[in-house]
Scaffold this motif. Structure first.
Motif, short mmCIF file in Angstrom:
data_model
loop_
_atom_site.label_atom_id
_atom_site.label_comp_id
_atom_site.label_asym_id
_atom_site.label_seq_id
_atom_site.Cartn_x
_atom_site.Cartn_y
_atom_site.Cartn_z
N ILE A 1 0.31 10.37 9.74
CA ILE A 1 0.66 9.47 8.48
C ILE A 1 2.20 9.14 8.57
CG2 ILE A 1 1.07 9.64 6.02
CD1 ILE A 1 -1.30 11.63 5.80
N GLU A 2 2.94 9.98 9.23
CA GLU A 2 4.43 9.64 9.30
C GLU A 2 4.67 8.54 10.30
OE1 GLU A 2 3.46 12.92 9.40
OE2 GLU A 2 3.79 13.55 7.71
N GLU A 3 3.98 8.39 11.30
CA GLU A 3 4.01 7.29 12.33
C GLU A 3 3.59 6.16 11.99
OE1 GLU A 3 2.18 6.55 16.74
OE2 GLU A 3 2.54 8.76 16.05
N THR A 4 2.42 6.13 10.88
CA THR A 4 1.85 5.01 10.24
C THR A 4 2.94 4.37 9.32
OG1 THR A 4 -0.47 5.81 10.48
CG2 THR A 4 0.08 4.06 8.97
N HIS B 1 -5.82 -3.79 9.96
CA HIS B 1 -7.13 -3.29 9.94
C HIS B 1 -6.77 -1.54 10.16
CE1 HIS B 1 -11.11 -1.57 10.64
NE2 HIS B 1 -11.42 -2.25 9.73
N ILE B 2 -6.82 -0.64 9.51
CA ILE B 2 -6.66 0.66 9.67
C ILE B 2 -8.04 1.33 9.82
CG2 ILE B 2 -5.42 2.74 9.14
CD1 ILE B 2 -3.65 1.03 7.39
N GLN B 3 -8.27 2.13 11.08
CA GLN B 3 -9.49 2.90 11.25
C GLN B 3 -9.31 4.24 11.35
OE1 GLN B 3 -11.60 1.67 14.82
NE2 GLN B 3 -13.50 2.45 14.03
N GLY C 1 -9.42 6.29 2.29
CA GLY C 1 -8.75 7.28 3.26
C GLY C 1 -8.31 7.06 4.58
N ALA C 2 -8.52 5.68 5.07
CA ALA C 2 -8.12 5.30 6.19
C ALA C 2 -6.38 5.13 6.31
CB ALA C 2 -8.48 3.93 6.71
N GLY C 3 -5.66 5.03 5.12
CA GLY C 3 -4.16 5.05 5.39
C GLY C 3 -3.53 3.66 4.66
N LYS C 4 -4.51 2.86 3.83
CA LYS C 4 -3.95 1.77 3.47
C LYS C 4 -2.92 1.97 2.36
CE LYS C 4 -8.13 0.57 1.69
NZ LYS C 4 -8.67 1.68 2.35
#
Length: 154
Positions: free
Chosen positions: A12-15, A124-126, A39-42
Motif C-alpha cells: 500500500i505504501e508503494e502505491t 487501473h489497479i488490479q 479493495g484494489a486500492g483506489k
C-alpha cells in the motif's frame, strides 16, 4: 495520442507513494480516473494524491455522498465515486469539477463514461495478492503523456 505504462506495487505504501509523486505534477482542472475491483486500492491511491496536494484531512471513499471536496495546500481535490450514480449524473455538474480549481479523481469512471473529458489520466489497479497490485496508467492527451514521461522515464 495515448501513452501506457505498467508497474507492480508490492505494498500500500508503494502505491500511495506513486500517487503522491504523481500529485506534484498535476494542475487545476486535471482529471484522474481510477478503476479496479473493491479493495484494489483506489481510495489508497487517492490518499496518496491528497497527501501530494497538501490535504491534511482524512480521505475516505465518497461511496454514499458521491463527491467529497478536500482543500489542499496546493489546490482542491475533488474525490468522486460514480459507482452508485445512475441517470442523474447530469445534475451533479461534473463539468464544473473537471474545469474547476482542483484535481478531480473519479472512482468507477465507467459509470459516467459519456461525461468524462477526452483528455485525462486513467489508472487501473488490479488486485494480485494480499499486498501486491498491478497498476496500469494510461494517458489520454499530450499534457498527461508529458506528465507520465516525466515521472516514469526520468
Amino acid at each position: 495520442m495515448i501513452y501506457e505504462w505498467e508497474m507492480k506495487s508490492s505494498s500500500i505504501e508503494e502505491t500511495t507513494q506513486l500517487a503522491e509523486k504523481l500529485a506534484t505534477h498535476l494542475a487545476k482542472g486535471d482529471v484522474v480516473t481510477l478503476e479496479g475491483d473493491l479493495g484494489a486500492g483506489k481510495t489508497s491511491f487517492t490518499k496518496g494524491l491528497a497527501k501530494g496536494l497538501g490535504v491534511t484531512r482524512n480521505v475516505n471513499s465518497p461511496t454514499f455522498t458521491i463527491i467529497k471536496e478536500y482543500e489542499g495546500k496546493h489546490m482542491m481535490l475533488y474525490h468522486m465515486d460514480a459507482y452508485r450514480v445512475e441517470e442523474e449524473y447530469e445534475d451533479l455538474g461534473l463539468e464544473e469539477y473537471f474545469e474547476g480549481e482542483g484535481v478531480t479523481v473519479i472512482e468507477w469512471p465507467s459509470m459516467i463514461a459519456e461525461q468524462l473529458p477526452q483528455e485525462r489520466l486513467s489508472i487501473h489497479i488490479q488486485y494480485t495478492g494480499e499486498t501486491t497490485r498491478n497498476i496500469v496508467i494510461t494517458a489520454f492527451g499530450q499534457r498527461y503523456i508529458s506528465i507520465c514521461k516525466e515521472i516514469f522515464e526520468a
